[in-house]
Design a protein around this motif. Sequence first.
Motif, PDB file in Angstrom:
ATOM      1  N   ALA A  41      -4.189 -15.957  19.457  1.00  0.00           N
ATOM      2  CA  ALA A  41      -5.302 -16.578  20.179  1.00  0.00           C
ATOM      3  C   ALA A  41      -6.221 -15.518  20.794  1.00  0.00           C
ATOM      4  CB  ALA A  41      -4.758 -17.511  21.259  1.00  0.00           C
ATOM      5  N   LYS A  42      -5.646 -14.429  21.274  1.00  0.00           N
ATOM      6  CA  LYS A  42      -6.459 -13.368  21.881  1.00  0.00           C
ATOM      7  C   LYS A  42      -7.287 -12.621  20.843  1.00  0.00           C
ATOM      8  CE  LYS A  42      -3.496 -12.342  25.890  1.00  0.00           C
ATOM      9  NZ  LYS A  42      -2.665 -11.299  26.549  1.00  0.00           N
ATOM     10  N   LEU A  43      -6.718 -12.415  19.646  1.00  0.00           N
ATOM     11  CA  LEU A  43      -7.383 -11.592  18.634  1.00  0.00           C
ATOM     12  C   LEU A  43      -8.355 -12.364  17.753  1.00  0.00           C
ATOM     13  CD1 LEU A  43      -4.441  -9.308  17.411  1.00  0.00           C
ATOM     14  CD2 LEU A  43      -6.319  -8.698  18.935  1.00  0.00           C
ATOM     15  N   THR A  44      -8.201 -13.680  17.648  1.00  0.00           N
ATOM     16  CA  THR A  44      -9.048 -14.470  16.752  1.00  0.00           C
ATOM     17  C   THR A  44     -10.545 -14.265  16.991  1.00  0.00           C
ATOM     18  OG1 THR A  44      -7.344 -16.155  16.401  1.00  0.00           O
ATOM     19  CG2 THR A  44      -9.629 -16.828  16.036  1.00  0.00           C
ATOM     20  N   PRO A  45     -11.034 -14.197  18.247  1.00  0.00           N
ATOM     21  CA  PRO A  45     -12.478 -13.988  18.453  1.00  0.00           C
ATOM     22  C   PRO A  45     -13.011 -12.665  17.907  1.00  0.00           C
ATOM     23  CG  PRO A  45     -11.449 -14.832  20.460  1.00  0.00           C
ATOM     24  CD  PRO A  45     -10.343 -14.460  19.537  1.00  0.00           C
ATOM     25  N   ALA A  46     -12.132 -11.738  17.557  1.00  0.00           N
ATOM     26  CA  ALA A  46     -12.586 -10.443  17.036  1.00  0.00           C
ATOM     27  C   ALA A  46     -13.071 -10.537  15.606  1.00  0.00           C
ATOM     28  CB  ALA A  46     -11.455  -9.414  17.129  1.00  0.00           C
TER      29      ALA A  46
END
Length: 512
Positions: free
Chosen positions: A128-133
């Motif tokens: 969830a933290k990395l998906t926006p990257a």
Amino acid sequence: MWLYLIITFVTLMLICIKIHYKKWQRLGIDYDEPYLPYGSLGEVVRQEKHLGMVLHDIYCQKAKAKIVGLFMFFKPILLIRDADLARMIMTTGFNSFHDRGLYVDEKNDPMSGNLFVLPGQRWRVLRAKLTPAFTSGKLKGMFDTIDEVGNKLTKHIKRTCGNDSVKTFEMKNMLTTYAIDVIGSVIFGLDIDSFAEPNNEFRVLSNLLLHEGTALQKLFITMRFCSPSIAKLLAFLGMGDNITHPLRDIVKRTIAFRERNKVIRKDLLQLLIQLRNTGKISDDTDKLWDIETSAKILESMSIEQIAAQAFLFYIAGSETTAATAAYTIYELAMSPKILECAQREVDQCLLAHGLQPDGKLTYAALHDMKYLDLCIMETTRKYPALPFLNRVCTQDYAVPGMDFIIKKNTPVVIPLFSLHRDNEHFPDPMKYEPKRFSHDSVSIAFMPFGEGPRQCIAQRLGIMNVKLALVKILSNFQIESIGHKEVEFMPHHSPALMPKDGLNVRLRKRRQ
């Protein structure tokens, strides 16, 4: 007396092993005959075949089975031959198969704590933290950096070709250099040119990973997939691969330099620094890259965790990009009509966008090259980046259509290479035919980047990297036709397949 006890002990051990090896037979599951002590891995241990090809042989031998039981050493594994069941395991049955069952030892080997292998809730939170990257806005922001590496690739080939001469290039090696420079620039924030300086620190580390290392280090890499418990023991004893610590040091130095000098760069490392310092990666806005890298608001990721993710993208991104681009060029060299279609589309798109073949490319122009997308899909079908996928059963799972329950903690293997080359799913599978993907419906067996919640998070970035390299080559060089020769694969400790004799293709400059 002692001799009697030893003989008795050995006899009992052999009996127990024999009973253990009969597990699948007792459960009524078709199985591959195991051999002491390797199970089904004898050819892998003897370095006669790659693990992916061993699984492919079992897949072909058990043509009527939906599930095949086998052993990796003493570890019982299920090989999933049925495409519908394989997709169910990764999608609708995800709650029973949400972990990969691979090696993780964050205490003794912090670099193992990456998104690809983390289990359960730790994976879910990090995903969830990395998906926006990896949104479209982020990819557009990184595009110019990747295009610069593509231009270095073009200049290298032109220098090598000279004036109107034809030169032979081993495409896998050359495009590995391109891919590593892309990863070095976009993931690690380095300004490198491995074409001009082939002995730079980053390129040397890649060679160490793929081609060198001691027998124990190669065993450690193999055991990460085949037997995580053995890998954990080796890590506890201080054994590991030979590049994780140098890569971690590169990440630490780069982050320290940026925070000390307030350097902002449009790359993935900058987004990971943002995640570390603020607890999240911001949405696509005009001030996306304008962040306070020196702030210590909330260190939600340690340096080791950032390095672990960078290590993952390095391992996965460099090999998949290089292999997919190289196999595509190789297949185009053997298919003149397909090559003509691909090259014509590239020329027309560049012209429509007012671009020069050797000039700056745009994200929009690359996006418009749809036939090239079909070529990449066909390449990932015939040559999936990973020949198999791992999952482990996290709660008992009743197999639909069978009177069989996959028990908790049972590892399963999905042989992508075999499914993608099965005539039942892809007629005439050895023929390179991009148009098979021009229809709306694609075979359920096509899963080159995985499927479901654990599908490759960087899929679009990888495709963009491959596509850009292909455009640079197709727009500036003519690929000379070669005779048809199917690729053979060499035994190797890496989970990816490696071409045995290289991928040799002749290029010459195009007359613009």
